[in-house]
Design an enzyme around this catalytic site. Structure first.
Site, PDB file in Angstrom:
ATOM      1  N   ASP A 199      80.812 -46.496  78.340  1.00 49.32           N
ATOM      2  CA  ASP A 199      81.209 -47.856  78.685  1.00 49.32           C
ATOM      3  C   ASP A 199      82.180 -48.415  77.647  1.00 49.32           C
ATOM      4  OD1 ASP A 199      80.537 -49.815  80.780  1.00 49.32           O
ATOM      5  OD2 ASP A 199      79.914 -51.077  79.117  1.00 49.32           O
TER       6      ASP A 199
ATOM      7  N   GLU B  36      85.302 -45.487  79.946  1.00 48.49           N
ATOM      8  CA  GLU B  36      85.841 -46.676  80.614  1.00 48.49           C
ATOM      9  C   GLU B  36      86.776 -47.384  79.643  1.00 48.49           C
ATOM     10  OE1 GLU B  36      84.037 -50.621  82.835  1.00 48.49           O
ATOM     11  OE2 GLU B  36      83.349 -50.094  80.828  1.00 48.49           O
TER      12      GLU B  36
END
Length: 410
Positions: free
Chosen positions: A69, A111
């Site tokens: 993330d 990400e």
């Protein structure tokens, strides 16, 4: 610092200060997102070593990949207000690679909302020993107001969408690797955003699948995308679980929006749209649970569900099955050179993939109207289509609403 927060950084989820005072230590900690998600200090080598030990624990258990993330934020320098692409970012990723999966058959995807195609190439170039690939989001601004708020939609600009997708194809043509996706847990449902939810839902969902799977890179299919699950608008804020949407709702109300107007805006980007339970069957709670689901089930589950899709061999689900099989079997989709067909109308995505003596044409109409397009005057063989037939004679062709196909050219 002197009893005050270090600076005026704000939290994307709480809407207030990103700094929180810890009463026990008398010091502030940073949370750019939720207070429950404390930002770690990656400048501390002990912290990094602890992270790598944790990663190796799971690697040794047999997992085969990590999705990381907001990886572009790990080298932040908050006092200087540098939140993404910090000066030590690639240094930390190279170190992580060497300390964990370097000599293993392992997939990593980060990400990276801030990443350009050039950044994505740096992350994924094998010679740099960082990540397998990153999610970068340039194509997802094609239906948003430039510099606007998340809810400020505009009609999909297919020309901008193509430009962003194609830039990744050309920038990573020889170095690095690309990720391919339409949606994820933070984004609206793909068919609601880029396709249609009425009579053309199935056709447009298949079109999106074909347009994406023809590109070079690794396709990611978000749960529900393979059956054409749609957004799930709600009537009141009490039905919203998304912490970000709830915060923005309070802000909109404070700015003067009435409840109805605020909810219209929230429903555009509310992340719950992508998080409603998977629709497995037409039974109670869509077969997801016998208890109370954490979010309401989309009301369309009796007709949009996995069981119904698997029973219909012309369904979206079977289209994804065929595309995935094609990618596993076809070197032209795995490694073929990408070439844009530029002389096409704006709503048309058209390109070729070429590998040795094999060339495939991928063409998709993003419009709900008939579009005339000039395609190479070549003999062709159908690979896959979302209509029951396809234009056997190429040249000047009239594409039907949301029509898409892959043809082998000869």
């Amino acid at each position: 610092v002197d009893g005050h927060a270090p600076n005026d950084l704000t939290s994307g989820f709480s809407g207030g200060s990103a700094w929180e005072l810890d009463e026990l230590t008398g010091q502030y900690f940073l949370h750019l997102f939720s207070k429950k998600q404390i930002d770690l200090n990656w400048q501390n080598p002990d912290l990094r070593r602890a992270i790598y030990r944790m990663m190796n624990f799971w690697i040794d258990k047999g997992i085969e990949g990590f999705r990381m993330d907001v990886i572009d934020m790990i080298a932040k320098e908050p006092r200087a207000k540098i939140l993404v692409n910090g000066p030590h970012l690639h240094e930390y990723l190279h170190e992580m690679n060497r300390q964990t999966w370097r000599n293993r058959d392992f997939l990593t995807v980060g990400e990276a909302w801030s990443a350009s195609p050039e950044d994505a190439r740096q992350y994924s170039d094998e010679q740099r020993e960082e990540l397998s690939m990153v999610f970068q989001f340039g194509h997802l601004w094609a239906d948003r107001q430039v510099g606007g708020e998340k809810w400020e939609q505009r009609p999909l600009d297919v020309a901008q969408l193509k430009q962003a997708l194609y830039a990744c194809q050309t920038t990573m043509a020889t170095h690095g690797w690309n990720s391919l996706f339409w949606s994820n847990h933070d984004l609206p449902r793909a068919v609601s955003r880029f396709g249609a939810t009425g009579q053309y839902r199935e056709l447009s969902a298949k079109m999106l699948a074909i347009a994406l799977h023809g590109l070079k890179g690794t396709p990611f299919v978000y749960q529900g995308e393979e059956i054409g699950m749609t957004d799930c608008p709600v009537a009141t804020i009490d039905q919203v679980n998304d912490v970000e949407a709830r915060t923005i709702y309070r802000q909109l109300r404070a700015q003067g929006d009435d409840a109805g107007t605020a909810m219209q805006k929230i429903n555009i980007f509310n992340r719950d749209n992508a998080r409603t339970p998977m629709q497995w069957t037409a039974k109670q709670h869509a077969g997801f649970t016998t208890g109370k689901p954490w979010l309401a089930i989309n009301a369309n589950y009796p007709r949009i569900n996995v069981a119904a899709a698997q029973a219909d061999h012309q369904s979206i689900w079977w289209t994804y099955q065929r595309l995935i099989r094609l990618r596993k079997q076809s070197a032209v989709l795995q490694q073929g050179e990408f070439t844009e067909l530029s002389a096409v109308p704006a709503p048309i995505v058209a390109y070729t993939r070429t590998w040795q003596q094999t060339q495939w044409l991928i063409c998709a109409n993003f419009a709900d109207t008939l579009i005339t397009v000039d395609l190479p005057k070549r003999a062709s063989e159908l690979i896959i289509s979302n209509y029951q037939d396809y234009p056997e004679q190429l040249g000047r062709v009239v594409l039907r609403p949301y029509e898409a196909f892959i043809l082998a050219l000869s």
